[in-house]
Design a protein around this motif. Structure first.
Motif, PDB file in Angstrom:
ATOM      1  N   ARG A 171     -11.599  70.470  52.269  1.00 33.69           N
ATOM      2  CA  ARG A 171     -10.780  69.473  52.963  1.00 33.69           C
ATOM      3  C   ARG A 171      -9.442  70.098  53.339  1.00 33.69           C
ATOM      4  O   ARG A 171      -8.864  70.870  52.559  1.00 33.69           O
ATOM      5  CB  ARG A 171     -10.565  68.249  52.076  1.00 33.69           C
ATOM      6  CG  ARG A 171     -11.863  67.609  51.563  1.00 33.69           C
ATOM      7  CD  ARG A 171     -12.746  67.109  52.681  1.00 33.69           C
ATOM      8  NE  ARG A 171     -14.023  66.642  52.203  1.00 33.69           N
ATOM      9  CZ  ARG A 171     -14.317  65.358  51.954  1.00 33.69           C
ATOM     10  NH1 ARG A 171     -13.381  64.442  52.124  1.00 33.69           N
ATOM     11  NH2 ARG A 171     -15.523  65.015  51.536  1.00 33.69           N
ATOM     12  N   TRP A 174      -4.362  67.218  52.418  1.00 34.69           N
ATOM     13  CA  TRP A 174      -4.298  66.752  51.044  1.00 34.69           C
ATOM     14  C   TRP A 174      -3.038  65.934  50.799  1.00 34.69           C
ATOM     15  O   TRP A 174      -1.966  66.234  51.326  1.00 34.69           O
ATOM     16  CB  TRP A 174      -4.285  67.937  50.071  1.00 34.69           C
ATOM     17  CG  TRP A 174      -5.633  68.563  49.857  1.00 34.69           C
ATOM     18  CD1 TRP A 174      -6.268  69.461  50.652  1.00 34.69           C
ATOM     19  CD2 TRP A 174      -6.507  68.329  48.746  1.00 34.69           C
ATOM     20  NE1 TRP A 174      -7.482  69.811  50.124  1.00 34.69           N
ATOM     21  CE2 TRP A 174      -7.657  69.130  48.941  1.00 34.69           C
ATOM     22  CE3 TRP A 174      -6.437  67.538  47.603  1.00 34.69           C
ATOM     23  CZ2 TRP A 174      -8.720  69.159  48.052  1.00 34.69           C
ATOM     24  CZ3 TRP A 174      -7.497  67.561  46.702  1.00 34.69           C
ATOM     25  CH2 TRP A 174      -8.623  68.366  46.926  1.00 34.69           C
ATOM     26  N   LYS A 228      -3.121  59.418  56.021  1.00 36.23           N
ATOM     27  CA  LYS A 228      -4.483  59.754  56.438  1.00 36.23           C
ATOM     28  C   LYS A 228      -4.965  61.120  55.920  1.00 36.23           C
ATOM     29  O   LYS A 228      -5.430  61.967  56.680  1.00 36.23           O
ATOM     30  CB  LYS A 228      -4.599  59.698  57.967  1.00 36.23           C
ATOM     31  CG  LYS A 228      -4.398  58.303  58.539  1.00 36.23           C
ATOM     32  CD  LYS A 228      -4.554  58.298  60.039  1.00 36.23           C
ATOM     33  CE  LYS A 228      -4.595  56.875  60.584  1.00 36.23           C
ATOM     34  NZ  LYS A 228      -3.429  56.050  60.177  1.00 36.23           N
ATOM     35  N   ASP A 230      -7.580  63.641  53.909  1.00 37.74           N
ATOM     36  CA  ASP A 230      -9.026  63.613  53.647  1.00 37.74           C
ATOM     37  C   ASP A 230      -9.333  64.025  52.209  1.00 37.74           C
ATOM     38  O   ASP A 230     -10.491  64.099  51.820  1.00 37.74           O
ATOM     39  CB  ASP A 230      -9.812  64.463  54.641  1.00 37.74           C
ATOM     40  CG  ASP A 230      -9.253  65.858  54.818  1.00 37.74           C
ATOM     41  OD1 ASP A 230      -8.602  66.363  53.889  1.00 37.74           O
ATOM     42  OD2 ASP A 230      -9.478  66.452  55.887  1.00 37.74           O
ATOM     43  N   ALA A 231      -8.260  64.257  51.427  1.00 35.97           N
ATOM     44  CA  ALA A 231      -8.437  64.558  50.002  1.00 35.97           C
ATOM     45  C   ALA A 231      -7.140  64.238  49.266  1.00 35.97           C
ATOM     46  O   ALA A 231      -6.052  64.299  49.841  1.00 35.97           O
ATOM     47  CB  ALA A 231      -8.816  66.018  49.800  1.00 35.97           C
ATOM     48  N   LEU A 254      -8.365  54.671  49.548  1.00 33.24           N
ATOM     49  CA  LEU A 254      -9.003  55.967  49.342  1.00 33.24           C
ATOM     50  C   LEU A 254     -10.458  55.977  49.806  1.00 33.24           C
ATOM     51  O   LEU A 254     -11.218  56.878  49.433  1.00 33.24           O
ATOM     52  CB  LEU A 254      -8.926  56.347  47.860  1.00 33.24           C
ATOM     53  CG  LEU A 254      -7.522  56.487  47.271  1.00 33.24           C
ATOM     54  CD1 LEU A 254      -7.592  56.864  45.797  1.00 33.24           C
ATOM     55  CD2 LEU A 254      -6.698  57.504  48.037  1.00 33.24           C
ATOM     56  N   THR A 257     -12.292  59.223  50.942  1.00 37.19           N
ATOM     57  CA  THR A 257     -11.380  60.315  50.593  1.00 37.19           C
ATOM     58  C   THR A 257     -11.865  61.028  49.339  1.00 37.19           C
ATOM     59  O   THR A 257     -12.179  60.389  48.335  1.00 37.19           O
ATOM     60  CB  THR A 257      -9.951  59.762  50.353  1.00 37.19           C
ATOM     61  OG1 THR A 257      -9.532  59.021  51.490  1.00 37.19           O
ATOM     62  CG2 THR A 257      -8.976  60.894  50.106  1.00 37.19           C
TER      63      THR A 257
END
Length: 409
Positions: A171, A174, A228, A230-231, A254, A257
């Motif tokens: 990802r 973060w 936003k 993704d991890a 989340l 995520t």
């Protein structure tokens, strides 16, 4: 009975009563060995979820050791105090343990900044200190000293345990959320450094540093969602973790995520969430229900027999702390500080999760931790597919560790 006989009887009764009152409440057997006094301080009021089981683990180990004759022919005695959860109180309490209670050594502490303060006191007074729980890397590296050892895997070690899964997820964006004190800061910095080294194109798009025990979880969860990512890397624990998870669930902050999280698989923090436990998070923790090695089964049976309850990670830490001290004293043949320090360097200990060693290079134990994924089963959170990661496998070499301790001695 004649008057003279009644007087004699009364005088005899009074004399017997006076003699009885003069006896001490307890008379130690002649030649009884002087106990080895362990001075222990911790944040019992502030961190009860972890430290109540920790105390039980210590008590179980003490009973086992004393029942088998103690150490070097002497029983172990625990003198515990609450450290107030802050460095100033901890130093005062530790000093009182040494000067007033005449303890032979110090152990305990939970919060990282408290552990660092007691470690500095140990260095200054040249007294042995086994830090049971504080996780900051400073304790054994940059601020390490000859008189301080640490049992639990550090922030560096536990982040390194999670790193393979974080890298494999691949990802790019973060977010990080952590309690804003030494432990959280240490974990966040280590995570960013290790992930950036493994994945140079990674971006950190949000960072939420929250006050310990006082998180405003709604705005924190929303701020992470708005970025936003993704991890997410989570370092929250205890009530802060529960509040954050519940707000994140409510806001669906989340959803989709990927999350890696320190400590969230520990029963102390996972169990209160019940069916609200987040699924899919990759965590470090203690899946007591899934460990099959004989050492753990023996500990589990003894703990359940003693307390009619299952152990938490705190139970393991408390038990292993006392077992470590007993092994070190036995190896040293003494409670004299310098001999204890020498004995602990390279000390091998048998614990409920298997054997581990206190490294001579940085005084860090090689005790490991479990890595697994969170799921909900039968209305409660569990770790699935847990794997035990040996502490030695995620520690720098002895030569590298020596460079991290420039002012240790």
């Amino acid at each position: 009975m004649r008057p003279t006989q009644r007087l004699r009887a009364a005088l005899f009764t009074a004399a017997a009563l006076a003699a009885a009152l003069a006896l001490p409440a307890f008379t130690a057997p002649a030649g009884a060995a002087e106990p080895i006094r362990i001075g222990e301080l911790n944040s019992y009021k502030a961190q009860a979820a972890f430290l109540d089981p920790y105390r039980k683990g210590m008590e179980l180990a003490l009973k086992e050791i004393n029942a088998s004759g103690g150490v070097i022919g002497r029983p172990l005695e625990l003198v515990s105090r609450d450290d107030g959860g802050n460095p100033g109180d901890a130093v005062r309490v530790a000093t009182e343990l040494l000067t007033r209670d005449k303890v032979d050594l110090l152990t305990g502490t939970f919060l990282s900044h408290v552990g660092l303060a007691v470690s500095e006191l140990a260095k200054r007074r040249k007294v042995f200190f086994l830090a049971a729980e504080p996780l900051t890397d400073k304790l054994t590296w940059s601020d390490g000293n000859r008189y301080t050892f640490r049992l639990r895997p550090s922030t560096y070690m536990q982040v390194a345990m999670l790193m393979p899964e974080a890298v494999k997820a691949n990802r790019k964006r973060w977010a990080i959320v952590y309690p804003n004190y030494e432990y959280g800061q240490s974990a966040a910095e280590t995570f960013k450094r290790l992930l950036k080294a493994a994945q140079p194109d990674v971006e950190f798009v949000a960072e939420q540093a929250t006050p310990l025990g006082k998180i405003d979880a709604g705005p924190v969860a929303q701020a992470i969602a708005d970025a936003k990512p993704d991890a997410v890397f989570n370092v929250l624990f205890a009530a802060d973790l529960a509040r954050f998870v519940r707000e994140a669930n409510t806001r669906r902050a989340l959803e989709g995520t990927f999350v890696v999280s320190l400590l969230s698989g520990e029963p102390e923090y996972l169990d209160p969430l019940k069916e609200e436990a987040p699924t899919g998070w990759v965590v470090t923790g203690y899946p007591w229900y899934a460990i099959t090695i004989p050492e753990h089964q023996k500990f589990l049976d003894a703990y359940r027999a003693a307390y009619d309850d299952y152990p938490r990670l705190g139970s393991i830490v408390g038990y292993a702390t006392i077992k470590s001290l007993a092994a070190g004293i036995a190896k040293a043949g003494s409670t004299q500080t310098e001999k204890l320090v020498d004995a602990f360097e390279g000390l091998e200990v048998d614990g409920p999760l298997g054997p581990f060693v206190y490294r001579a290079s940085d005084h860090q134990a090689t005790l490991g931790a479990f890595v697994g994924t969170l799921a909900v089963k039968d209305g409660r959170g569990v770790m699935v597919d847990p794997v035990y990661v040996e502490g030695a496998s995620v520690l720098p070499s002895d030569a590298e560790a020596a460079k991290l301790r420039p002012a240790a001695d």
